[in-house]
Every structure is written in C-alpha cells, then in structure tokens.
Enzyme design. Structure first.
Site, PDB file in Angstrom:
ATOM      1  N   SER A 166      41.254  33.329  31.030  1.00 17.57           N
ATOM      2  CA  SER A 166      40.237  33.907  32.233  1.00 17.57           C
ATOM      3  C   SER A 166      40.074  32.759  33.412  1.00 17.57           C
ATOM      4  CB  SER A 166      38.958  34.062  31.524  1.00 17.57           C
ATOM      5  OG  SER A 166      38.058  34.828  32.319  1.00 17.57           O
ATOM      6  N   ARG A 236      24.037  38.395  32.854  1.00 13.43           N
ATOM      7  CA  ARG A 236      24.948  38.405  31.553  1.00 13.43           C
ATOM      8  C   ARG A 236      25.221  39.611  30.771  1.00 13.43           C
ATOM      9  NH1 ARG A 236      28.716  35.339  28.920  1.00 13.43           N
ATOM     10  NH2 ARG A 236      28.563  34.934  26.959  1.00 13.43           N
ATOM     11  N   ASP A 332      42.596  44.730  28.215  1.00 12.09           N
ATOM     12  CA  ASP A 332      41.872  43.915  29.120  1.00 12.09           C
ATOM     13  C   ASP A 332      41.696  44.430  30.792  1.00 12.09           C
ATOM     14  OD1 ASP A 332      40.783  41.884  30.835  1.00 12.09           O
ATOM     15  OD2 ASP A 332      42.155  40.240  30.195  1.00 12.09           O
ATOM     16  N   HIS A 365      39.125  41.948  27.374  1.00 17.03           N
ATOM     17  CA  HIS A 365      39.385  40.601  27.818  1.00 17.03           C
ATOM     18  C   HIS A 365      39.176  39.558  27.013  1.00 17.03           C
ATOM     19  CE1 HIS A 365      39.643  37.329  30.879  1.00 17.03           C
ATOM     20  NE2 HIS A 365      38.508  37.190  30.681  1.00 17.03           N
TER      21      HIS A 365
END
Lengths: 397, 397
Positions: A166, A236, A332, A365
């Site tokens: 990432s 978040r 992903d 992901h």
C-alpha cells in the site's frame, strides 16, 4: 547540504527516553536539515524506528520495511501503544518469509506520523507547542529522504531489499526511483505509482470528516486540550471499507444481525458489519493522531512518480539495476492489479529485472497483511534468489 | 382496516398549500392508518406526488416511477427547491422512452422523505413539533404500502408498469412481490433484492457522520434551531463516490489540479475531484434533511425480500403474472450485475416472464440517471411490448 558522518545505531539506542513509546530514535539536528518538497527545511527532526535480527559485518543484509497509512515501526514486536502484536509478525521473524535469522530488518515510522517520528503532533521547537497545521506538508519522497538519512546514519550503503504494501509500496517505488544505488532488490505490494482519483476522493472524505469535527479546532486541538475523535472515527470507518472486498464483508458479516435474529427498528448497530465498523473507528482514535491522518493521506494523494519525471514512469526507473518483484491481489479494488501492471510495463520499458504476481484472493486490499500463503512463498522465494545474487549466506544453522 | 372510497386526483390538487413546495398531496386521516413493519400505526400521514400525462378512461396506462435514496417526486419537471430540471427528464416526457403522450406517469416522494411526504422533519400531530427520531423506522415495504394507498386513492386498480433504479428498483421488486395483481409490468434497474454488507457499511458511515455532528442534537436539531450540515455533507461525499466508477472519476477528474498545475502543499481542495466532492456535499445539505437520510438509508439496509419469504426469493415471486425486465450496468459496483442475476434466477424459478440486460457502461451506478442510449432503447422497447400485450393504444398522433 552538510552531512554528519554516519554513526552506529548504538548511539540512538542510548537515547531512548522514558516519556516516549519504547524504541529507537535517530535525531537530526540543525546540521542535517531535511529539505521538503514543500520548499522548506525541516530541522531538527527525529525518526523513530525498530530493528530485528543482526546487521552482518558487510552490512549487506539490511531489509527496510515501509509501513502503510496507519502502520508504524512496530512491525514484528508488540506495539507499546496498543499492546497488540506487531502488524506484520505473520511475515517477519525467525524462520518466517522475511527471516530475521538471516536479515537485519529496519522499520521506521514515516515522517508526518504519530509514533515518535516528527509529525504534526510533535512539538515545534520554535514554540514548544504541537505543530498542528504549521508543520509543512509532507510527501512520499520526503518520507523516503528521511528514511535514507536514517539508513546512512546506520552505516548502511545499500539496502538488500526495500519492501512494503500500500503506502509502503509507494515508498518502495520511490526508493527505487530516487536511490537506485542503494536498493539491491525491491518488493512493492498492492500499490501504485500514483494515487487514483477515486482514492483521492476517499481520502478527502476522511479529511473532511476530521475537519468537520468542531473538536478539531482548526488543527489546534492538542494545544487547546481537545480531540476530534468523532471525526477521526468516521474517517477510519470510511477508509476501512475500502481495505476489504465486497466478498470479504459478505463472508465475514453478510446481513447477520447483532445479538438477535431480527431488526431492532432503531439506529443501533443492528447488523454485525455496523458493530464491526464502529469498533474499528473507536479503536483507531485511541492510537492515531487526527492531524497525522491529514498529513499522511495528503502525502499519498500527491504521490505520482511519473509526474516528477516529465510524465514518464519508465524514465523514473531508467538505468535501474534493482531486482523487482511486483505483487497485486485480484480483489483489491483500492490498488487494483491494473496499477501494478503499469509499474511492470514501465520497469520492462526501463530494462529492469522484474517479476510480477497477481495473487488470487478475495480478501481485498488488506490481503497483504493477512494469511496469504502465496504471498509468503513469493516473498521467501524472491528474497532467497536475491540473496544468492547478492552472495549472502544461506539461512543460519 | 377501513378504506375510504377512491377520490380523483383533483381532490388533492385543490389542497395544495402555499407553505409547501408546489405539488400534489394525498392525505390519509385517522380512518386510513398505515401499519408499519416496526409494528405501529402511522396516522395521519400524507404523500407528496407529481403526475405527468393523462390517465386514460380505462385507467390502464399508469406508470409508477419509484425514486432513489435522495430523489423525490419531481421526476420530469423543475424541482421547486433546487430550481433544477426533474431528475429523470432525460427519460420521461413527450416522445421520450417513458412517453407522457402515451402513459400517465406518477412519482411520489417516499415515506420517510423530506419533500412533502411524511418523514422525520414532518410535524408530529401529537406535539406539533418535528418528529425527529420519534418517527417509527420506515422500511421499503412500508414505502410501497403507502404508494399502494396513493394508487388506490387515484382510482387505479392495476399499474401498467412500476419502474425505478437503485432504491427505486427495490420498491419495484417489493411491488411485484407484494401486489402481484396490481403490477402488469416491472422494470427494476441497477438494484438488488437485498442490501449487501458493503452497502450497509457505507450507509453506516454516512449515518455516523451525521450523528457525530454536534448540531444533530440527538435528532432534535429542527426543534432546537440547529442543522447538522457538516455531518450530512460528509455523508453525501462518501456516498457519492460509490455512485461513480473508478473509471468515471478517472475520466472526469483524473489527477488534475484545480486552477493550477502544481500542488498547493495545503489541505485546500487541490485536486478537481476534491472540489467536486465538496460541492456535492454543500449542494446536498441545501435540499435534504439529515434525519430523512438516516431513515431512508436504514430502510435500504433492512431490505431483504427473501428473508420476508422464508429465505426464498423465488417464493416471493411465486404465481406472478407480471412481465419483468431487469437491467444492470457493468461498472456498477454498488449494485453489481450479480445482484440482478439473483433476481433473474429467482424469477425464472418462479416461472415469470423475464428479460435481462447488462448494459456495458463505465459510468458506475449513476449510469441509470445518465445518457445511456441502450437503457433508453430497452425501456422504450419493453414498454412498447407490454403496451401491446396490455392492449394500449399506440403513440398519440
């Protein structure tokens, strides 16, 4: 700019302070400023890091692990803030794919972060108060420049491998483009050479959620004794959805109700997936600084290696001798395989040594952090082959 | 429960009130309560609606259009609140795919909405104050029951077609399952027979953003003279990303900067996609009620036709004589084609007449509202064939 002679890590180990989370600190004083992409010099600053395993006499077995957006340096040992295991213990340790019996693993908290490296929650030496938004914006290249200063401080000329997933993968690509002689091998996972419009959009939602919280106080919450916890939790929650696949959420939670078989006809967390998301938000605010979230998401948004090299990604890697392995995951959708293919094409155009694996996974992901045997096998195999090419000794024992 | 004799629409037209947005209202008094899935009777209540075209003498040409989450009854004429054209004028009007020279189009604001139909912003007759969270929760079946009362009030026994996209499509499916004799044909677009875990998750983020806004005041903001605009804007921004595809965002905005060629190194809306999203959030709060957003998203989350029929979607449609056409879009990741296929399979298992089209489009979920010639052709063709089967006259002229 003047650069001090490299000092051994022991210097920094001696500087551990009781008032900071346990770990190593590298401090860079007025003689070693960091000139940021924003055009200003950051000085003084410090980098918090952890190491695992031993640096060999040749200093040829160092592996730099770059962490993702909300990760930190506690990659393979308990996190002193959360008390939880390191975020990649499944990958790193004695006998594990990144074998600490064999490699010297370094992981540092990124510039702009909130786990000991200089970031918006750090005290501005000019005022003694937390920087807040007065800290200049940070970019991925800035983070990597700071890491390079740490690596040199540790006396290491060439990293055996730089790897991460990432945002960690973005740093790997930046290392490979900017410090070609310092990177023997590179393993960017589930990443991209530039952030997409959709990803910028999701980050902007998170930032707006934080800045909409009155407790954010224009970024001055630490000075004013407030905390924008509600806004940070919403940020978040939104981001967390993007880390998982539709299928992973379906398998984990489906439409199952929490604690009962029927809806409550209320706005309580009726569904298990709601309860899970709320928990993710609440747990996050206990360990992360809201302004750091703004800075680090912004760094990802600005990331675009090709733009920094006249629009050509291949040009960014021209002349590279680094050995690359690129990994993506089928499910992903945040950093889809197409992003990795662009990197592979550019590396091929640059004549680089590159292998590419798209791993079949329905975990989205976050697969790079999870139990993915194919990822472990690829990582182990890639490092083994690179070690042979580098002339490193085999596994200890 | 007692039911008043059907009254012609003119009765309601006469009741337009100056203090409400222009349009028709159907009021249901104490003699016509609506028993909600939450187990309580809603009474009195009203439905705001618009009509286009003329109901024929046989009352056999009525088309009910069901709107999506933030839509309203102003489907084919200017919206009095925003001043903008109706949300589906591209589809509905004289000579258009849903031809108002031929069909009598009805569109009503959903129960729980904020454009004239009873919702959380409406005054609770018991207190004279806005309901806020004291309004019982609303479900998609509740919305459809209210629509059925409106349709009967208009003197219509059978709808020639019920159609709509997204949450509108959920209502179409519910109509077909619950009022089999009242639906001659049904065209659900870009929808699902149940909301997925991922979709519930995104809705929960939006709700948490609203409820995190201190101006929400526990839902009592209207009574207390506040507005949770910041939270509602964040909710809209997050949702808006899900309406578009990665590709659509890339094509529309890519990584283009706003007003300049380089980053500002700030948290301003540097990228065009950020500016666009912020505008979407700001515009939305001007026209939508935050509590309505909570109620209507919740209704979608609870939607699961199979669960209401012993776990079998086919059972929900058993015995149907309705003609179905199901439409999905290739790049719609909010209501992916797999969701439509499940409906098609269930209809096939129920022995229904059903055709299915997956339209190639890179516009994402919002494709159903946009210029998609294939959607127009399918809609026109499906309605034409149904009209022949129904014995309706051809196009006027």
């Amino acid at each position: 700019m003047a650069r001090a002679a490299p000092r051994p890590p022991e210097d920094d180990m001696a500087r551990r302070q009781a008032d900071e989370p346990a770990g190593l600190r590298a401090r860079f004083g007025p003689d070693e400023p960091l000139v940021l992409d924003a055009g200003v010099a950051l000085s003084p600053f410090q980098i918090a890091y952890q190491t695992y395993g031993r640096l060999n006499a040749e200093k040829s077995n160092a592996v730099l692990v770059c962490h993702a957006l909300t990760g930190d340096q506690h990659v393979a040992s308990d996190n002193p803030v959360t008390g939880k295991p390191g975020w990649w213990e499944i990958m790193i340790g004695p006998g594990k794919p990144i074998d600490t019996d064999r490699y010297f693993v370094i992981c540092s908290n990124v510039l702009g972060g909130c786990m000991g490296t200089t970031g918006p929650a750090s005290a501005d030496p000019a005022t003694g108060e937390a920087y807040g938004l007065t800290l200049p914006l940070i970019t991925i290249p800035d983070m990597v420049r700071a890491q390079a200063m740490l690596v040199k401080r540790l006396g290491i000329d060439t990293l055996f491998c730089v790897l991460g997933g990432s945002m960690g993968g973005m740093q790997v690509l930046q290392w490979a483009a900017e410090y070609k002689d310092m990177v023997f091998s590179a393993l960017p996972i589930a990443t991209s050479a530039k952030h997409s419009a959709q990803n910028i959009a999701f980050h902007e939602v998170g930032r707006q959620a934080i800045m909409a919280d009155p407790q954010w106080r224009g970024g001055r919450y630490l000075v004013e004794g407030a905390r924008p916890s509600a806004g940070l939790a919403v940020a978040r929650m939104a981001a967390h959805i993007t880390y998982l696949s539709d299928m992973a959420l379906h398998r984990k939670f489906g439409r199952r109700f929490q604690d009962r078989d029927a809806p409550t006809f209320s706005f309580d967390a009726d569904f298990q997936v709601e309860s899970y998301l709320r928990y993710q938000g609440e747990a996050f605010v206990e360990r992360f600084d809201a302004n750091s979230y703004l800075y680090v998401t912004r760094a990802m948004d600005y990331f675009d290696i090709a733009a920094d090299h006249g629009g050509s990604l291949a040009k960014a890697f021209a002349g590279t001798k680094t050995r690359f392995c690129i990994v993506s995951f089928t499910s992903d959708w945040l950093f889809p395989t197409a992003d990795s293919r662009q990197v592979v094409h550019a590396l091929n155009a640059a004549g680089a040594s590159v292998s590419f694996a798209e791993i079949a996974s329905d975990k989205g992901h976050d697969a790079f952090l999870l139990d993915e045997p194919e990822l472990f096998a690829i990582t182990r195999g890639f490092l083994d082959a690179a070690a042979r090419a580098r002339g490193l000794a085999g596994p200890a024992g």
